[in-house]
Motif scaffolding. Structure first.
Motif, PDB file in Angstrom:
ATOM      1  N   ARG A 170      -2.674  -8.931 -10.857  1.00 61.32           N
ATOM      2  CA  ARG A 170      -4.066  -9.247 -10.526  1.00 61.32           C
ATOM      3  C   ARG A 170      -4.964  -8.030 -10.758  1.00 61.32           C
ATOM      4  N   ARG A 171      -4.583  -7.174 -11.685  1.00 61.38           N
ATOM      5  CA  ARG A 171      -5.376  -5.971 -11.944  1.00 61.38           C
ATOM      6  C   ARG A 171      -6.788  -6.337 -12.363  1.00 61.38           C
ATOM      7  N   ASP A 172      -7.757  -5.609 -11.809  1.00 55.85           N
ATOM      8  CA  ASP A 172      -9.157  -5.773 -12.189  1.00 55.85           C
ATOM      9  C   ASP A 172      -9.632  -4.433 -12.757  1.00 55.85           C
ATOM     10  N   PRO A 173      -9.736  -4.311 -14.084  1.00 53.38           N
ATOM     11  CA  PRO A 173     -10.037  -3.017 -14.704  1.00 53.38           C
ATOM     12  C   PRO A 173     -11.437  -2.500 -14.412  1.00 53.38           C
ATOM     13  N   ARG A 174     -12.264  -3.300 -13.758  1.00 59.98           N
ATOM     14  CA  ARG A 174     -13.596  -2.802 -13.399  1.00 59.98           C
ATOM     15  C   ARG A 174     -13.526  -1.733 -12.319  1.00 59.98           C
ATOM     16  N   PHE A 175     -12.468  -1.761 -11.508  1.00 57.36           N
ATOM     17  CA  PHE A 175     -12.307  -0.743 -10.473  1.00 57.36           C
ATOM     18  C   PHE A 175     -11.714   0.512 -11.097  1.00 57.36           C
ATOM     19  N   LYS A 176     -12.377   1.640 -10.860  1.00 57.09           N
ATOM     20  CA  LYS A 176     -11.986   2.895 -11.493  1.00 57.09           C
ATOM     21  C   LYS A 176     -11.274   3.853 -10.552  1.00 57.09           C
ATOM     22  N   VAL A 177     -11.395   3.636  -9.235  1.00 58.12           N
ATOM     23  CA  VAL A 177     -10.793   4.522  -8.232  1.00 58.12           C
ATOM     24  C   VAL A 177     -10.324   3.664  -7.063  1.00 58.12           C
ATOM     25  N   GLY A 178      -9.263   4.103  -6.373  1.00 59.65           N
ATOM     26  CA  GLY A 178      -8.780   3.406  -5.190  1.00 59.65           C
ATOM     27  C   GLY A 178      -8.719   4.318  -3.977  1.00 59.65           C
ATOM     28  N   ILE A 179      -9.136   3.799  -2.824  1.00 60.15           N
ATOM     29  CA  ILE A 179      -9.006   4.486  -1.533  1.00 60.15           C
ATOM     30  C   ILE A 179      -7.970   3.702  -0.737  1.00 60.15           C
ATOM     31  N   VAL A 180      -6.806   4.318  -0.497  1.00 60.64           N
ATOM     32  CA  VAL A 180      -5.638   3.623   0.041  1.00 60.64           C
ATOM     33  C   VAL A 180      -5.332   4.181   1.433  1.00 60.64           C
ATOM     34  N   VAL A 181      -5.677   3.420   2.473  1.00 57.07           N
ATOM     35  CA  VAL A 181      -5.520   3.885   3.846  1.00 57.07           C
ATOM     36  C   VAL A 181      -4.360   3.133   4.502  1.00 57.07           C
ATOM     37  N   SER A 182      -3.313   3.856   4.883  1.00 60.18           N
ATOM     38  CA  SER A 182      -2.179   3.282   5.628  1.00 60.18           C
ATOM     39  C   SER A 182      -1.505   2.135   4.904  1.00 60.18           C
ATOM     40  N   ALA A 183      -1.065   2.359   3.690  1.00 59.21           N
ATOM     41  CA  ALA A 183      -0.472   1.278   2.905  1.00 59.21           C
ATOM     42  C   ALA A 183       0.922   0.917   3.406  1.00 59.21           C
ATOM     43  N   PRO A 184       1.170  -0.364   3.711  1.00 62.78           N
ATOM     44  CA  PRO A 184       2.533  -0.803   4.042  1.00 62.78           C
ATOM     45  C   PRO A 184       3.384  -0.813   2.776  1.00 62.78           C
ATOM     46  N   PRO A 185       4.691  -1.002   2.924  1.00 66.16           N
ATOM     47  CA  PRO A 185       5.514  -1.202   1.731  1.00 66.16           C
ATOM     48  C   PRO A 185       5.213  -2.570   1.134  1.00 66.16           C
ATOM     49  N   PHE A 186       5.671  -2.798  -0.080  1.00 65.01           N
ATOM     50  CA  PHE A 186       5.600  -4.135  -0.653  1.00 65.01           C
ATOM     51  C   PHE A 186       6.886  -4.845  -0.230  1.00 65.01           C
ATOM     52  N   TYR A 187       6.783  -5.597   0.872  1.00 62.45           N
ATOM     53  CA  TYR A 187       7.962  -6.196   1.489  1.00 62.45           C
ATOM     54  C   TYR A 187       8.730  -7.057   0.491  1.00 62.45           C
ATOM     55  N   GLY A 188      10.043  -6.887   0.507  1.00 60.09           N
ATOM     56  CA  GLY A 188      10.891  -7.668  -0.373  1.00 60.09           C
ATOM     57  C   GLY A 188      11.124  -7.036  -1.729  1.00 60.09           C
ATOM     58  N   GLU A 189      10.419  -5.932  -2.027  1.00 54.92           N
ATOM     59  CA  GLU A 189      10.586  -5.262  -3.312  1.00 54.92           C
ATOM     60  C   GLU A 189      11.525  -4.071  -3.146  1.00 54.92           C
ATOM     61  N   ARG A 190      12.579  -4.030  -3.927  1.00 54.21           N
ATOM     62  CA  ARG A 190      13.565  -2.959  -3.818  1.00 54.21           C
ATOM     63  C   ARG A 190      13.165  -1.723  -4.625  1.00 54.21           C
ATOM     64  N   ASP A 191      12.403  -1.929  -5.692  1.00 52.81           N
ATOM     65  CA  ASP A 191      12.033  -0.825  -6.579  1.00 52.81           C
ATOM     66  C   ASP A 191      10.531  -0.600  -6.501  1.00 52.81           C
ATOM     67  N   LEU A 192      10.098   0.251  -5.564  1.00 48.74           N
ATOM     68  CA  LEU A 192       8.677   0.505  -5.372  1.00 48.74           C
ATOM     69  C   LEU A 192       8.058   1.156  -6.599  1.00 48.74           C
ATOM     70  N   ASN A 193       8.833   1.987  -7.288  1.00 49.03           N
ATOM     71  CA  ASN A 193       8.312   2.626  -8.488  1.00 49.03           C
ATOM     72  C   ASN A 193       7.937   1.602  -9.549  1.00 49.03           C
TER      73      ASN A 193
END
Length: 323
Positions: A170-193
């Motif tokens: 669901r990438r939206d290329p209009r966004f150029k920067v992200g502010i990431v506050v207290s990000a949880p893991p992506f539950y169910g994903e074994r390979d976060l990288n």
């Protein structure tokens, strides 16, 4: 070094214009309410940066007001989107069914729907019929969020998962920067990288040493926040970790984390985001360096600026061809 005197974290009401927007995405038959914090001073056409903010689980468009007011009072508009599938309605109703409602709200389909909400809200605020569109600088669009909203920010920033051999993106290329506050893991994903390798926009990550997520059926330690930071694909990123605090200290709650630390963390978070934007958009590392020095007494980890090269000075150049 003593911590500086705290100024009020929220700007005075007269410093900011606030508008509640009640949109409906007809294509998805989904309401997308939002609250816009807008600088009250007159702005030339195309001059106002815009942050689109995504709330955490069980919150609403009225939350995180200290961020919206602070940013707008300093010339950056902030559009706070409400996600109807994971907003405060999660806590309403039969208390014995809370776990079921949390599970539905945290479902993969809702995670993608939240990202669609953010893109839809950006569509509407930039629409030719919007009273604000002409004044927004489209080269300085920022995605931001807390907790579940931090995951939403990463999804519109390029995070992707594979299901049944199909990549969900669901990438939206209009966004150029992200502010990431207290990000949880992506539950169910074994390979976060693998999930976060495609996030290439500059990102500012914020957490705290007591930032533990404890929800019915879910628990996430602070290390998850650090792992998310490490896995994000770009080298154009910075990490701030406050000493003490909690997961909910970043919400509008006034007492969590303590009466002294709470307003400090709120003010520092609001200021740190703008300092990072100076680095990402203008290639100026000095505001972030100054911020780190000012708030060092409450920082367990102080962010350092990434090297400013040609790609750092123009983070949107590569993406313009995709917009």
């Amino acid at each position: 070094m003593a911590a500086r005197t705290i100024r009020p974290a929220a700007a005075a009401p007269e410093d900011v214009r606030i508008a509640d927007l009640d949109w409906v995405d007809a294509r998805r038959d989904r309401r997308v309410p939002a609250r816009l914090y807008w600088p009250s001073a007159a702005a030339p056409a195309g001059s106002v940066p815009l942050i689109v903010f995504s709330h955490g689980l069980g919150q609403s468009r009225t939350g995180y007001s200290y961020l919206g007011r602070h940013w707008a009072a300093r010339g950056t508009a902030s559009l706070h989107v409400q996600h109807v599938g994971s907003d405060r309605s999660v806590w309403a109703g039969n208390p014995f069914e809370v776990l079921d409602r949390v599970n539905v709200a945290a479902d993969e389909r809702e995670a993608l729907a939240r990202a669609a909400d953010v893109s839809f809200a950006l569509d509407r605020i930039l629409d030719a019929n919007s009273a604000f569109a002409a004044f927004i600088d489209r080269s300085r669009l920022v995605a931001a969020g807390h907790s579940y909203g931090a995951n939403t920010t990463l999804i519109v920033g390029g995070a992707r998962v594979v299901r049944d051999g199909r990549t969900l993106d669901r990438r939206d290329p209009r966004f150029k920067v992200g502010i990431v506050v207290s990000a949880p893991p992506f539950y169910g994903e074994r390979d976060l990288n693998a999930v976060l390798a495609a996030v290439t926009m500059p990102t500012f990550h914020v957490t705290a040493t007591e930032d533990v997520i404890a929800l019915p059926g879910r628990r996430s330690p602070v290390q998850d926040r650090l792992d998310v930071y490490a896995a994000v694909g770009t080298t154009r990123k910075a990490l701030a970790v406050f000493q003490g605090g909690s997961h909910s200290i970043f919400t509008d709650r006034a007492l969590t984390g303590g009466v002294t630390l709470n307003p400090q963390v709120k003010q520092a978070t609001a200021e740190g985001a703008l300092a990072f934007l100076d680095l990402a958009f203008r290639g100026d590392p000095s505001p972030l360096a100054s911020w780190s020095e000012t708030w060092r007494p409450i920082l367990a980890v102080a962010p350092t600026a990434y090297p400013v090269g040609e790609s750092s000075r123009n983070p949107s150049r590569r993406d313009r061809s995709r917009s």
